[in-house]
Scaffold this motif. Sequence first.
Motif, PDB file in Angstrom:
ATOM      1  N   GLY A 125       0.930  -0.966  -0.055  1.00 43.28           N
ATOM      2  CA  GLY A 125      -0.020   0.038   0.074  1.00 43.28           C
ATOM      3  C   GLY A 125       0.915   1.214   0.129  1.00 43.28           C
ATOM      4  N   ALA A 126       1.867   1.274   0.817  1.00 45.34           N
ATOM      5  CA  ALA A 126       3.088   2.286   0.938  1.00 45.34           C
ATOM      6  C   ALA A 126       3.408   2.561  -0.498  1.00 45.34           C
ATOM      7  CB  ALA A 126       3.787   2.189   1.790  1.00 45.34           C
ATOM      8  N   VAL A 127       4.006   1.591  -1.250  1.00 45.76           N
ATOM      9  CA  VAL A 127       4.366   1.903  -2.509  1.00 45.76           C
ATOM     10  C   VAL A 127       3.594   2.252  -3.481  1.00 45.76           C
ATOM     11  CG1 VAL A 127       5.694   0.717  -4.269  1.00 45.76           C
ATOM     12  CG2 VAL A 127       6.134  -0.103  -2.123  1.00 45.76           C
ATOM     13  N   ALA A 128       2.271   1.511  -3.479  1.00 45.19           N
ATOM     14  CA  ALA A 128       1.087   2.304  -4.483  1.00 45.19           C
ATOM     15  C   ALA A 128       1.044   3.827  -4.315  1.00 45.19           C
ATOM     16  CB  ALA A 128      -0.096   1.565  -4.467  1.00 45.19           C
ATOM     17  N   PHE A 129       1.012   4.054  -3.064  1.00 43.57           N
ATOM     18  CA  PHE A 129       1.014   5.639  -2.678  1.00 43.57           C
ATOM     19  C   PHE A 129       2.054   6.484  -3.182  1.00 43.57           C
ATOM     20  CE2 PHE A 129       2.511   8.690   0.224  1.00 43.57           C
ATOM     21  CZ  PHE A 129       1.662   9.796   0.228  1.00 43.57           C
ATOM     22  N   LEU A 130       3.383   5.732  -2.848  1.00 46.76           N
ATOM     23  CA  LEU A 130       4.618   6.764  -3.309  1.00 46.76           C
ATOM     24  C   LEU A 130       4.615   6.829  -4.768  1.00 46.76           C
ATOM     25  CD1 LEU A 130       7.164   5.286  -1.032  1.00 46.76           C
ATOM     26  CD2 LEU A 130       6.509   7.580  -1.119  1.00 46.76           C
ATOM     27  N   VAL A 131       4.045   5.907  -5.738  1.00 44.02           N
ATOM     28  CA  VAL A 131       4.091   5.802  -7.112  1.00 44.02           C
ATOM     29  C   VAL A 131       3.082   6.545  -7.718  1.00 44.02           C
ATOM     30  CG1 VAL A 131       5.733   4.134  -7.199  1.00 44.02           C
ATOM     31  CG2 VAL A 131       3.482   3.688  -7.607  1.00 44.02           C
ATOM     32  N   SER A 132       1.892   6.930  -7.045  1.00 44.95           N
ATOM     33  CA  SER A 132       0.874   7.628  -7.612  1.00 44.95           C
ATOM     34  C   SER A 132       0.861   9.089  -7.384  1.00 44.95           C
ATOM     35  CB  SER A 132      -0.370   7.030  -6.753  1.00 44.95           C
ATOM     36  OG  SER A 132      -0.502   7.852  -5.640  1.00 44.95           O
ATOM     37  N   ASP A 133      -0.178   9.724  -7.966  1.00 49.17           N
ATOM     38  CA  ASP A 133      -0.097  11.241  -7.745  1.00 49.17           C
ATOM     39  C   ASP A 133      -0.448  11.673  -6.611  1.00 49.17           C
ATOM     40  OD1 ASP A 133       0.427  11.195 -10.450  1.00 49.17           O
ATOM     41  OD2 ASP A 133      -1.610  11.664 -11.315  1.00 49.17           O
ATOM     42  N   ASP A 134      -1.028  10.865  -5.582  1.00 49.08           N
ATOM     43  CA  ASP A 134      -1.034  11.182  -4.295  1.00 49.08           C
ATOM     44  C   ASP A 134       0.159  11.529  -3.516  1.00 49.08           C
ATOM     45  OD1 ASP A 134      -3.836  11.060  -4.246  1.00 49.08           O
ATOM     46  OD2 ASP A 134      -3.832   8.825  -3.568  1.00 49.08           O
ATOM     47  N   GLY A 135       1.356  10.919  -4.045  1.00 48.00           N
ATOM     48  CA  GLY A 135       2.903  11.344  -3.476  1.00 48.00           C
ATOM     49  C   GLY A 135       3.380  12.095  -4.396  1.00 48.00           C
ATOM     50  N   SER A 136       2.835  12.984  -5.023  1.00 51.30           N
ATOM     51  CA  SER A 136       3.430  13.732  -6.154  1.00 51.30           C
ATOM     52  C   SER A 136       4.541  14.880  -5.906  1.00 51.30           C
ATOM     53  CB  SER A 136       2.523  14.647  -7.199  1.00 51.30           C
ATOM     54  OG  SER A 136       1.489  15.372  -6.219  1.00 51.30           O
ATOM     55  N   PHE A 137       4.358  15.147  -4.495  1.00 51.94           N
ATOM     56  CA  PHE A 137       5.317  16.314  -3.956  1.00 51.94           C
ATOM     57  C   PHE A 137       6.273  15.611  -2.868  1.00 51.94           C
ATOM     58  CE2 PHE A 137       6.273  20.478  -1.674  1.00 51.94           C
ATOM     59  CZ  PHE A 137       7.326  20.960  -2.818  1.00 51.94           C
ATOM     60  N   ILE A 138       6.394  14.241  -3.098  1.00 54.07           N
ATOM     61  CA  ILE A 138       7.092  13.491  -2.249  1.00 54.07           C
ATOM     62  C   ILE A 138       8.431  12.789  -2.974  1.00 54.07           C
ATOM     63  CG2 ILE A 138       7.525  11.602  -0.471  1.00 54.07           C
ATOM     64  CD1 ILE A 138       4.546  11.761   0.189  1.00 54.07           C
ATOM     65  N   THR A 139       9.720  13.131  -2.554  1.00 56.15           N
ATOM     66  CA  THR A 139      10.928  12.520  -3.122  1.00 56.15           C
ATOM     67  C   THR A 139      11.932  12.670  -2.294  1.00 56.15           C
ATOM     68  OG1 THR A 139      12.035  12.433  -5.200  1.00 56.15           O
ATOM     69  CG2 THR A 139      11.736  14.737  -4.421  1.00 56.15           C
TER      70      THR A 139
END
Length: 261
Positions: A233-247
């Motif tokens: 679930g965490a990976v899906a979040f990170l690679v989706s637009d929901d994580g768009s400002f996270i790097t």
Amino acid sequence: MMSSASPFNARRLEGKVAIVTASTDGIGFSIARRLGHEGAKVMVSSRKQKNVDSAVMQLKKEKLDVTGMVCHVGKADDRSKLISETAEKYGGIDIIVSNAAANPHLGQILDINEAQWDKIFDINVKSAFFLVKEAIPHMEKRGGGSVVFVSSIGGYNPFELIAPYSVSKTALFGLVKGLVPQLSSMNIRVNAIAPGIIKTSFSSALWHDDKTEKEVASHIPMKRLGVPDECAGAVAFLVSDDGSFITGETIVMAGGVSSRL
């Protein structure tokens, strides 16, 4: 909306193409499955053809758009073939999840030999980097993308009997940070997850019987071990637009175990 057959309720990754290494079992398989259910086309891989065939068959039964191929990430030719065949089949690459890892040494750190040390860092760090490097041009053509490295809580607090493996996972935290400046200019985000003790074949010595599992769980604030789907679930979040400002970040999923360097 997803079909009633899917256990998930989002299609955040519709139209995306993902590669997940070491994805025929455990955490890697759960990640591949989750990305597929969220709409991605997924290339699964591992070192053994029979494992690839089994995983693909299982995922296709869930109506997912998946393909599989053998890839030993320590072999440059295998990495190149994985990248090129994925791009050729699906028209590009948007997501790379680097999950493959090796641990040929179990015991005190000073007992490791040079060949074992080299294998740990060749597979866990060097191969992970070069897999991503080779995929970058394909991501650029798509206008951006997302990379996730699967690290470990051991990267923060090394496990005594697998300390060299743990140190290689620490290196992945540095690799994430080191890639951020250049990848950001390409609209490619790069992050990591750091699982704690997850119930997989890799950690089976820690939960093979109830007594052992209870003892291990007693040292975890949540008093239980994790399961692979809790990483997916965490990976899906990170690679989706929901994580768009996270790097440049690492998400720890370890039931409350300390994660300070």
